[in-house]
Design a protein around this motif. Sequence first.
Motif, short mmCIF file in Angstrom:
data_model
loop_
_atom_site.label_atom_id
_atom_site.label_comp_id
_atom_site.label_asym_id
_atom_site.label_seq_id
_atom_site.Cartn_x
_atom_site.Cartn_y
_atom_site.Cartn_z
N ILE A 21 -6.55 0.53 -10.67
CA ILE A 21 -6.40 1.66 -9.75
C ILE A 21 -6.50 1.12 -8.33
O ILE A 21 -5.91 0.09 -8.02
CB ILE A 21 -7.43 2.77 -10.06
CG1 ILE A 21 -8.86 2.21 -10.06
CG2 ILE A 21 -7.13 3.40 -11.39
CD1 ILE A 21 -9.90 3.30 -10.15
N ALA A 22 -7.30 1.72 -7.49
CA ALA A 22 -7.34 1.37 -6.07
C ALA A 22 -7.82 -0.05 -5.87
O ALA A 22 -8.17 -0.74 -6.80
CB ALA A 22 -8.27 2.34 -5.35
N ALA A 23 -7.85 -0.51 -4.65
CA ALA A 23 -8.17 -1.91 -4.39
C ALA A 23 -9.25 -2.03 -3.33
O ALA A 23 -9.40 -1.20 -2.47
CB ALA A 23 -6.92 -2.64 -3.93
N GLU A 24 -10.02 -3.13 -3.43
CA GLU A 24 -11.05 -3.43 -2.46
C GLU A 24 -11.05 -4.92 -2.21
O GLU A 24 -10.95 -5.72 -3.12
CB GLU A 24 -12.44 -3.02 -2.99
CG GLU A 24 -12.71 -1.53 -2.88
CD GLU A 24 -14.13 -1.21 -3.32
OE1 GLU A 24 -14.90 -2.16 -3.61
OE2 GLU A 24 -14.48 -0.04 -3.37
N ASP A 25 -11.19 -5.30 -0.93
CA ASP A 25 -11.24 -6.72 -0.60
C ASP A 25 -12.65 -7.28 -0.73
O ASP A 25 -12.84 -8.49 -0.71
CB ASP A 25 -10.74 -6.94 0.83
CG ASP A 25 -9.26 -6.65 0.96
OD1 ASP A 25 -8.54 -6.93 0.00
OD2 ASP A 25 -8.84 -6.16 2.02
N SER A 26 -13.64 -6.40 -0.86
CA SER A 26 -15.03 -6.85 -0.80
C SER A 26 -15.58 -7.26 -2.16
O SER A 26 -16.70 -7.75 -2.24
CB SER A 26 -15.91 -5.73 -0.23
OG SER A 26 -15.81 -4.57 -1.04
N LYS A 27 -14.82 -7.09 -3.22
CA LYS A 27 -15.33 -7.41 -4.54
C LYS A 27 -15.55 -8.91 -4.67
O LYS A 27 -14.71 -9.71 -4.28
CB LYS A 27 -14.35 -6.93 -5.62
CG LYS A 27 -14.92 -7.01 -7.03
CD LYS A 27 -14.00 -6.37 -8.04
CE LYS A 27 -12.71 -7.15 -8.20
NZ LYS A 27 -11.92 -6.64 -9.35
#
Length: 518
Positions: A21-27
């Motif tokens: 689903i959505a995306a995050e750069d902080s993972k």
Amino acid sequence: MRSIWLAILFCSLGLGLVVPIAAEDSKPPLHAQIDALVERESAGHLPAAIADDAEFHRRIWLDFAGRIPTSSSTRTFLADTSADKRQKLLDELLAAPSYVDRQLEAFHVILMERRGENPAWEKFLRNSFEKNRPWDEMVRAMLQPQPASEADQGASFFLTKRLENYGQNPIDHPGLTRDIGRLFLGIDLQCAQCHNHLFVDEYTQAEFQGLYAVVQSLKIGKSEPFPLVVEKPLAKKLEFVSVFDPTQQAIGPRVPFGKEFEIPAELPKDSSYSPLALIATELPRSENPFFARNIANRLWHLLLGRGLIEPLDVQHTGNPATHPELMDLLTSELIAHKFDLKWLLREVALTKTYQRSSVLPSSAINLPHDKYLVAIPRRMSAEQFVRSIVQATSSPDEVDATATKLKPRVLAALANPAREPEDRRNPSVQSALFTSNDEELLALITRRPGNLLDRLIGIDDPHLLAEELYLSVFGRLPEDAERTELKSLLAEKPEQRELLLGHWLWGMVASTEFGVNH
């Protein structure tokens, strides 16, 4: 952008199917997430320490190059003080030709289970790992009746070898049905052939018979230069009954736990209708929860010595992963990275979990292996053993030729029997007799110009002699007691120096320490 994931329920089976689903750069990177999940499930147990440089160096060479390192490689790694030297070594090994050799051998054993060799099959595997081909593409090529490209024709060996007659036995179509389920989906449907599985509710007879409706019509074609698969599709649904219930049932071709493929009212005279081609298309898909989970579990097993789901081919809701969130994470990330096996192997190798020592902490006598808080010692495969013993004992310019010559003898003595999964390799009387008596193997520790024993004879300093010996064979420096004992032995009978060193060397290569992947 980095992906995050939502686990959704695969309704009929209760298996977690993960979709992006959505995306995050902080993972954080996957290896950090793996360690966090493993540590969270540790149940208060104190983990083993991180392996020292020598233990890690030997392990990573065996897992990614298929053999132990040279003494010079070990010296260089031990002397390196850079903080990122483990990651740098891993990336060097992943880029080396030996990585392809290792994966070719490992996956040949996984997929063919010692059924024999074939040059075209080897070419297919080699090309696939050289190009880092996605796993779903590789499986499609293996299941295609007529591979589209010449490079993929060798992939048919997975099917054609299993479609051969053995003696007077008929073609084992049920066995092929079982193998497709076991090796590509992690589900062993053997006990569902004649009735619903007695212990696994999900494994119904329909799951076996739907795949068998495809497989039972397959045979080997007379194609040149490599035999391919031909099929005579069923014109109607396959009828079957349970041994416990005489009620007649019927089913069309299908992937286990999937939808039936529609059978045309009139079969075309050409090969435009191919249930096997439909299986090849539909089985290796990211939407199939079994497919991605199976290969993620097998890769984990390949590096950690134990699957998150055990046995590897008994995946169902009654046999959950030891770390369910971790299993879902590996599966979803592998899907997100388009079934990139090299990427996942690299991430697992970067974890503290993979890099833990096999030495138990002093406070933990019975640390459970399924917590992955201590490395599980694994016996070398037959392929790893032959490469390693030749690497340890021979002169550098003889290694490749000697290993190739010796390999058939080692496989015959150490490998599992044909058609038997090689998830683990146990010691045997045959293997013990082989390492004690095989003339060609014993010749490796007989002095010849440039080999290890010859080099050792030329070292007068007992300290340096012991160091070269232990670095060459065990990939570590000798302990003080080992140095002292060896020095004392050689000093007692200097006239028998060569004989005594040969016996000491044999004891090392025949030992458990040499034969296991710490």
